[in-house]
Structure formats: structure tokens, C-alpha cells
Scaffold this motif. Structure first.
Motif, PDB file in Angstrom:
ATOM      1  N   HIS A 166     -33.516  -4.951  -2.303  1.00 42.37           N
ATOM      2  CA  HIS A 166     -34.168  -3.639  -0.886  1.00 42.37           C
ATOM      3  C   HIS A 166     -34.388  -4.333   0.012  1.00 42.37           C
ATOM      4  CE1 HIS A 166     -35.349   0.136   0.194  1.00 42.37           C
ATOM      5  NE2 HIS A 166     -36.784  -0.343   1.079  1.00 42.37           N
ATOM      6  N   ASN A 215     -34.718  -5.575  -7.335  1.00 46.15           N
ATOM      7  CA  ASN A 215     -34.471  -4.910  -6.381  1.00 46.15           C
ATOM      8  C   ASN A 215     -34.857  -4.781  -5.603  1.00 46.15           C
ATOM      9  OD1 ASN A 215     -32.450  -3.544  -8.004  1.00 46.15           O
ATOM     10  ND2 ASN A 215     -34.142  -2.649 -10.104  1.00 46.15           N
ATOM     11  N   ASN A 220     -30.293  -1.958  -9.415  1.00 46.83           N
ATOM     12  CA  ASN A 220     -29.174  -0.745  -9.490  1.00 46.83           C
ATOM     13  C   ASN A 220     -28.156   0.044  -9.876  1.00 46.83           C
ATOM     14  OD1 ASN A 220     -31.140  -2.051  -7.285  1.00 46.83           O
ATOM     15  ND2 ASN A 220     -29.783  -3.009  -6.147  1.00 46.83           N
TER      16      ASN A 220
END
Length: 238
Positions: free
Chosen positions: A227, A223, A11
Motif C-alpha cells: 500500500h 499489505n 490483498n
């Protein structure tokens, strides 16, 4: 082979050298007795000001031999402070003997193993953990369906699969480079013969290309996990 030798960016932030991660983030492992150390909390407040029910997650890292399941799963568990379950450790001796001899496992060989993994995951969550990460080849859809039973009677439990995807040639090279592992190179071909890659209908599966460098694979996996969890938390907080 996948490794932890270089820092990666998650990120947009440098996650630091993963080689030293085990010293900073003790890895919580789950054994056959279900014991696990440490818990965490993910209590959220809904838009009404009330505490939303605690959401828990099972992340299953899947794929054929040599795809890097253990490497990716350990990295996720360490990053998230969650227990880690190594699926290979739950195989009974008879299964290990067969695989060591280059004999593919049958469906009958796998049912009790898959059930044991599912139950171990639930035990880890019952001890208060927000999530658990485990490895399992889960080559066929019906194997994945065995694990999918886990959330049936737990509305706030979310099950996710990460499918590590690469060609047979790439995985064969990686298995040939491994040492002191009972899974021989000849098993790669038999696993690809049995493999049923996840279809678009399996919406709980996130495919990840592992032909790329290890750092990219691990960053991509983390990630995707963050998410997904964030989207679920947003939905539950509304």
C-alpha cells in the motif's frame, strides 16, 4: 515463534504455502562485501506521458529480540524479489561476544554497526534494485536517525520502518524457545530498558502487533508495504 508453515492471504489472494517460497523465489542476500544477485525495475509513466524517476525503497524491520524481525523481513524480501540484509551478521565480533555474555551494547558499540547497515543498503540499491529489506533492532530514536540519513542526498529514495510490537513477556517466551542464537533471554529485559518505541512524530514508522499468529503478522506487513509503495507511485506519476 513466527514460522512459514501455512498459506496466507495477501490483498484477498492466497499467497501459497510460504514454506516452499525459497525454492520459487531465490532470496537475494547482501553481505559485508555488498554483493547481491539480481535486479528489478519500477519505471513508471507520469500523467504527462514522461517516465517518472525511479523510486527506491529501504524497508527496515525493527523491534526487540524475539519479535520476529528476520522472519518478517525475509518474507517481505522474498515476496518483493528484493535483497535481504540480516543486521545481526554485520555486528563485529566484539559486539557478539558482549551479547553472548549477556552484556548490553552501548551507544558506542552501535554507531559503526548502524553506519555499516546504512551503507550496505545503499550499495544494494546502487546495483539497480528497486528496494532492500533489512533487520535492525533500532531500539532508540537516535539509532533510527542514523539510518534516516540515507535518503538525504537521494530525492527518489524512500526510507520506511516496520516496528514489530509485543510485550516483554511474549518476546521472552519466544527467545527462550530459540536454539543456537547468541542473544540470550536475559537480553530481552535489557533491550526493553533501552527501548524508545516510535512516537507519532516518526511518520515513517509503521507499527505492527506481533502478538498475533505469524500468518497474520506477515500478511499485515506485506499489505502495509504494498500500500505504501503504491501510494508513492501514484504521487510520483501525477
Amino acid at each position: 515463534m513466527l514460522s512459514y508453515n501455512t498459506p496466507i492471504s495477501v490483498n484477498g489472494q492466497n499467497a501459497g504455502p510460504t514454506a516452499g517460497m525459497s525454492a520459487r523465489l531465490p532470496l537475494k542476500t547482501v553481505g559485508n562485501n555488498g554483493s547481491v544477485n539480481g535486479v528489478s525495475s519500477n519505471d513508471a509513466v507520469s500523467g504527462t506521458g514522461r517516465h517518472a524517476p525511479k523510486q527506491q525503497h529501504i524497508w527496515l524491520v525493527t523491534g526487540p529480540a524475539g519479535c520476529g524481525k528476520s522472519t518478517v523481513a525475509r518474507y517481505l524480501a522474498e515476496s518483493l524479489h528484493w535483497p535481504y540484509i540480516e543486521g545481526d551478521e554485520f555486528h563485529p565480533p566484539a559486539n557478539i561476544e558482549k551479547m553472548s555474555a549477556g552484556i548490553p551494547l552501548t551507544d558506542a558499540d552501535r554507531w559503526d554497526w548502524l553506519t555499516a547497515l546504512r551503507e550496505a543498503s545503499i550499495r544494494a540499491l546502487d546495483q539497480g534494485n528497486d528496494g532492500v529489506v533489512l533487520t535492525c533492532s533500532a531500539l532508540k530514536r537516535k539509532y533510527r536517525d542514523v539510518i534516516r540519513v540515507a535518503p538525504y542526498f537521494t530525492p527518489n529514495l524512500h526510507l520506511h520502518f516496520i516496528y514489530l510490537d509485543a510485550s516483554e513477556e511474549i518476546l521472552l517466551q519466544r527467545v527462550l524457545a530459540r536454539q543456537n542464537h547468541y542473544m540470550g533471554a536475559n537480553m530481552v529485559h535489557s533491550q526493553f530498558e533501552a527501548l524508545e518505541p516510535p512516537t507519532p512524530a516518526e511518520t515513517d514508522v509503521i507499527p505492527i502487533d506481533v502478538s498475533r499468529p505469524a500468518e497474520m503478522v506477515m500478511a499485515d506487513a506485506l499489505n502495509q508495504v504494498l500500500h505504501t509503495i503504491d501510494e508513492i507511485q501514484k504521487d510520483q506519476s501525477q
